[in-house]
Design an enzyme around this catalytic site. Sequence first.
Site, PDB file in Angstrom:
ATOM      1  CG  ASP A  62      -0.270  -0.271   2.530  1.00  6.72           C
ATOM      2  OD1 ASP A  62       0.983  -0.311   2.555  1.00  6.72           O
ATOM      3  OD2 ASP A  62      -0.962  -0.446   3.542  1.00  6.72           O
ATOM      4  CG  ASN A  96      -8.149   0.745  11.585  1.00  7.76           C
ATOM      5  OD1 ASN A  96      -7.245  -0.059  11.341  1.00  7.76           O
ATOM      6  ND2 ASN A  96      -8.507   1.684  10.733  1.00  7.76           N
ATOM      7  CG  HIS A 155      -5.498  -0.719   8.654  1.00  7.65           C
ATOM      8  ND1 HIS A 155      -5.381   0.654   8.564  1.00  7.65           N
ATOM      9  CD2 HIS A 155      -4.275  -1.160   9.041  1.00  7.65           C
ATOM     10  CE1 HIS A 155      -4.157   1.009   8.873  1.00  7.65           C
ATOM     11  NE2 HIS A 155      -3.461  -0.064   9.175  1.00  7.65           N
ATOM     12  CD  GLU A 209      -8.322   2.477   7.102  1.00  6.47           C
ATOM     13  OE1 GLU A 209      -7.716   1.517   7.635  1.00  6.47           O
ATOM     14  OE2 GLU A 209      -8.203   3.634   7.511  1.00  6.47           O
TER      15      GLU A 209
HETATM   16  C1  F6R Z   1       1.556  -0.482   5.968  1.00  5.99           C
HETATM   17  C2  F6R Z   1       0.377  -1.330   6.214  1.00  5.99           C
HETATM   18  C3  F6R Z   1      -0.412  -1.117   7.441  1.00  5.99           C
HETATM   19  C4  F6R Z   1       0.410  -1.486   8.675  1.00  5.99           C
HETATM   20  C5  F6R Z   1      -0.393  -1.309   9.965  1.00  5.99           C
HETATM   21  C6  F6R Z   1       0.466  -1.519  11.190  1.00  5.99           C
HETATM   22  O1  F6R Z   1       2.115  -0.796   4.737  1.00  5.99           O
HETATM   23  O2  F6R Z   1       0.062  -2.168   5.408  1.00  5.99           O
HETATM   24  O3  F6R Z   1      -1.579  -1.883   7.378  1.00  5.99           O
HETATM   25  O4  F6R Z   1       0.818  -2.821   8.563  1.00  5.99           O
HETATM   26  O5  F6R Z   1      -0.943  -0.035  10.018  1.00  5.99           O
HETATM   27  O6  F6R Z   1       1.461  -0.540  11.258  1.00  5.99           O
HETATM   28  P1  F6R Z   1       2.688  -0.663  12.254  1.00  5.99           P
HETATM   29  O7  F6R Z   1       3.472  -1.844  11.825  1.00  5.99           O
HETATM   30  O8  F6R Z   1       3.447   0.614  12.126  1.00  5.99           O
HETATM   31  O9  F6R Z   1       2.087  -0.854  13.609  1.00  5.99           O
END
Ligand code: F6R
Length: 245
Positions: free
Chosen positions: A67, A136, A138, A143
């Site tokens: 992403d 959340n 995701h 989302e």
């Molecule tokens: C980023 C992504 C997000 C993260 C998630 C957790 O490329 O795909 O879904 O994996 O927000 O983020 P961290 O690892 O910073 O807690």
Amino acid sequence: MELKVFEDYPELSVAVATVIIECIRDNPHAVICFASGDTPRLAYQVVADMARKENINMQQCSFIGLDEWLGIPPDNAGSCHYFLQQLLFIPIGARPSQVYLFDAMTANEEEECEKMNNVIVAKGGIDLMIAGVGMNGHIGFNEPGTDIRSLAHVAVLDDTTRTVGQKYFRDKVVISKGITVGLKQVMEAKTLLMMANGQKKATVIRKAVEESISADFPASLIQQHPHAILMTDKEAASALATRIK
Ligand code: F6R
């Protein structure tokens, strides 16, 4: 779903890196999709170390970025592009032709999504998906409430993602939209490896594993993936009532 709990973040990271390296050893043409974020940071450094020490040939692999923050240029250190290039793709010596990243600056979002969908189809699907999990629930920027049949798409980021996302940026930025590989593509990955660490993820992991499966909490879909591995440290697993093997 298999759950593997490791003592701490370094052990977790080595285990995730080992899965990535083994995937490439087993299939030199592997198509691997990588999340960015704090969680996989060390694992990617370990992959780069292992690849160098063990002289792993990755020249035939394809690497996809899960992403991106729309509108954040690739030279911004908080972008997923910058993160993956600096931490992983440059250190392992990946050629540009092996790397597929969303263009956050695109003037045509639809076309950008279509390009990624075509890449995934042309490569025969994703062999290994390395995902983190958001506060959340995701996965990528899928989302809460995302259609489980979604392919690559632009997502309006929810308040949690916008707020938490500031941690990646040195200066305050407006992050309102993301572009992401879709839930359908995540669920069709031959192996889905989701990782999480730290006490702050304990409730998220409990919900993902022990509450009902719903796209309102996308991480819970891991329960119905035919070949999913959830890897966490002890802290992230600390709210689980049960330990699934
Ligand atoms: C980023 C992504 C997000 C993260 C998630 C957790 O490329 O795909 O879904 O994996 O927000 O983020 P961290 O690892 O910073 O807690």
